[in-house]
Design a protein around this motif. Structure first.
Motif, mmCIF file in Angstrom:
data_model
loop_
_atom_site.group_PDB
_atom_site.id
_atom_site.type_symbol
_atom_site.label_atom_id
_atom_site.label_comp_id
_atom_site.label_asym_id
_atom_site.label_seq_id
_atom_site.Cartn_x
_atom_site.Cartn_y
_atom_site.Cartn_z
ATOM 1 N N ALA A 128 -14.072 -2.933 -20.506
ATOM 2 C CA ALA A 128 -13.702 -3.112 -21.912
ATOM 3 C C ALA A 128 -12.661 -4.231 -22.052
ATOM 4 C CB ALA A 128 -13.166 -1.805 -22.494
ATOM 5 N N PHE A 129 -11.718 -4.289 -21.117
ATOM 6 C CA PHE A 129 -10.698 -5.340 -21.154
ATOM 7 C C PHE A 129 -11.340 -6.705 -20.910
ATOM 8 C CE2 PHE A 129 -6.655 -7.221 -19.168
ATOM 9 C CZ PHE A 129 -6.145 -7.594 -20.406
ATOM 10 N N GLU A 131 -14.377 -7.569 -21.638
ATOM 11 C CA GLU A 131 -15.083 -7.919 -22.878
ATOM 12 C C GLU A 131 -14.118 -8.509 -23.898
ATOM 13 O OE1 GLU A 131 -17.947 -5.633 -25.129
ATOM 14 O OE2 GLU A 131 -18.281 -4.398 -23.340
ATOM 15 N N GLU A 132 -12.957 -7.883 -24.022
ATOM 16 C CA GLU A 132 -11.966 -8.365 -24.975
ATOM 17 C C GLU A 132 -11.441 -9.739 -24.563
ATOM 18 O OE1 GLU A 132 -7.956 -6.782 -27.242
ATOM 19 O OE2 GLU A 132 -8.634 -5.731 -25.439
ATOM 20 N N LEU A 133 -11.204 -9.940 -23.277
ATOM 21 C CA LEU A 133 -10.747 -11.249 -22.797
ATOM 22 C C LEU A 133 -11.796 -12.324 -23.061
ATOM 23 C CD1 LEU A 133 -9.035 -10.187 -19.457
ATOM 24 C CD2 LEU A 133 -7.896 -11.035 -21.533
ATOM 25 N N ARG A 134 -13.068 -11.970 -22.934
ATOM 26 C CA ARG A 134 -14.134 -12.936 -23.246
ATOM 27 C C ARG A 134 -14.072 -13.332 -24.718
ATOM 28 N NH1 ARG A 134 -17.022 -9.242 -19.686
ATOM 29 N NH2 ARG A 134 -17.179 -10.307 -17.674
ATOM 30 N N ALA A 135 -13.734 -12.388 -25.588
ATOM 31 C CA ALA A 135 -13.594 -12.698 -27.011
ATOM 32 C C ALA A 135 -12.385 -13.605 -27.238
ATOM 33 C CB ALA A 135 -13.467 -11.413 -27.828
ATOM 34 N N PRO A 143 -14.820 -7.009 -29.417
ATOM 35 C CA PRO A 143 -15.242 -5.602 -29.297
ATOM 36 C C PRO A 143 -14.393 -4.698 -30.187
ATOM 37 C CG PRO A 143 -13.922 -6.245 -27.402
ATOM 38 C CD PRO A 143 -14.101 -7.478 -28.242
ATOM 39 N N GLU A 144 -14.901 -3.496 -30.415
ATOM 40 C CA GLU A 144 -14.156 -2.538 -31.248
ATOM 41 C C GLU A 144 -12.853 -2.113 -30.589
ATOM 42 O OE1 GLU A 144 -16.207 0.819 -32.926
ATOM 43 O OE2 GLU A 144 -18.063 -0.336 -33.094
ATOM 44 N N ARG A 145 -12.906 -1.832 -29.299
ATOM 45 C CA ARG A 145 -11.722 -1.351 -28.586
ATOM 46 C C ARG A 145 -10.849 -2.529 -28.155
ATOM 47 N NH1 ARG A 145 -11.595 1.989 -22.821
ATOM 48 N NH2 ARG A 145 -9.334 2.340 -22.827
ATOM 49 N N SER A 146 -9.544 -2.396 -28.381
ATOM 50 C CA SER A 146 -8.604 -3.407 -27.903
ATOM 51 C C SER A 146 -7.753 -2.820 -26.780
ATOM 52 C CB SER A 146 -7.696 -3.916 -29.026
ATOM 53 O OG SER A 146 -6.753 -4.836 -28.473
ATOM 54 N N VAL A 147 -8.181 -3.072 -25.556
ATOM 55 C CA VAL A 147 -7.407 -2.632 -24.395
ATOM 56 C C VAL A 147 -6.074 -3.373 -24.373
ATOM 57 C CG1 VAL A 147 -7.350 -2.548 -21.861
ATOM 58 C CG2 VAL A 147 -9.462 -2.012 -23.096
ATOM 59 N N PHE A 148 -6.099 -4.655 -24.756
ATOM 60 C CA PHE A 148 -4.858 -5.433 -24.809
ATOM 61 C C PHE A 148 -3.836 -4.730 -25.704
ATOM 62 C CE2 PHE A 148 -2.026 -8.656 -26.505
ATOM 63 C CZ PHE A 148 -1.618 -9.304 -25.353
ATOM 64 N N ALA A 149 -4.250 -4.285 -26.875
ATOM 65 C CA ALA A 149 -3.342 -3.590 -27.797
ATOM 66 C C ALA A 149 -2.861 -2.271 -27.195
ATOM 67 C CB ALA A 149 -4.032 -3.350 -29.139
ATOM 68 N N GLU A 150 -3.734 -1.550 -26.506
ATOM 69 C CA GLU A 150 -3.343 -0.293 -25.861
ATOM 70 C C GLU A 150 -2.280 -0.543 -24.784
ATOM 71 O OE1 GLU A 150 -6.811 1.829 -24.350
ATOM 72 O OE2 GLU A 150 -7.962 1.166 -26.093
ATOM 73 N N LEU A 151 -2.508 -1.563 -23.969
ATOM 74 C CA LEU A 151 -1.558 -1.884 -22.894
ATOM 75 C C LEU A 151 -0.223 -2.349 -23.466
ATOM 76 C CD1 LEU A 151 -3.959 -3.784 -20.439
ATOM 77 C CD2 LEU A 151 -3.199 -1.396 -20.289
#
Length: 167
Positions: A128-129, A131-135, A143-151
């Motif tokens: 998931a992270f 995917e977010e980094l690719r964005a 993506p819907e989930r933001s692992v960056f924001a969670e971290l």
């Protein structure tokens, strides 16, 4: 065999590309801190990287295809550094390094909380992270989930808790 490398061993080849102290720190700061400009990487480095070392690593990582650099539209002399697909695929390696460091080294709570979450989240969170980094870095769909924001939220919560305890 390619004579520019010591051997064709995949671990050796990876270490030849990433094995100096600063290369993975620069990638870590771009990946987990979203630091995209030279000045941010220089002034916000917990380890205190020297400007000449940072300039050298950014140049080397760009030449090796682990980072890309585009001109900043707001300032002609500034560049914006982005992760490339090969560096995004370092997420599992960095997660494992962080997990190992947490188990075997005297880490700080604030600087290890992201490693703790990535270890607990495992491959699903790493994917998931990535995917977010690719964005963020390659222009892929967000993506819907933001692992960056969670971290980041976990890091800020630890910092706030620790500064409240110190007051």
């Amino acid at each position: 065999m390619d004579t520019t490398h010591r051997s064709g061993c995949p671990i050796n080849l990876t270490l030849e590309m990433l094995g100096d102290r600063w290369s993975l720190i620069v990638i870590r700061d771009i990946m987990f801190g979203n630091r995209r400009h030279f000045r941010e990487l220089l002034t916000q480095s917990e380890e205190g990287i020297a400007s000449n070392v940072l300039a050298d690593r950014l140049k080397r990582l760009t030449e090796k295809g682990l980072l890309s650099r585009t001109d900043d539209p707001s300032h002609k002399q500034k560049g914006i550094y982005s992760l490339t697909e090969p560096s995004i695929q370092l997420v599992p390696l960095l997660a494992q390094m962080g997990a190992w460091g947490r188990r075997h080294m005297p880490v700080s709570e604030a600087l290890s909380i992201r490693a703790e979450l990535l270890e607990a989240g495992g491959p699903a969170m790493w994917d998931a992270f990535m995917e977010e980094l690719r964005a963020l870095h390659l222009g892929a769909l967000v993506p819907e989930r933001s692992v960056f924001a969670e971290l980041q939220a976990a890091y800020l919560a630890v910092v706030a808790r620790n500064s409240g305890a110190a007051a």
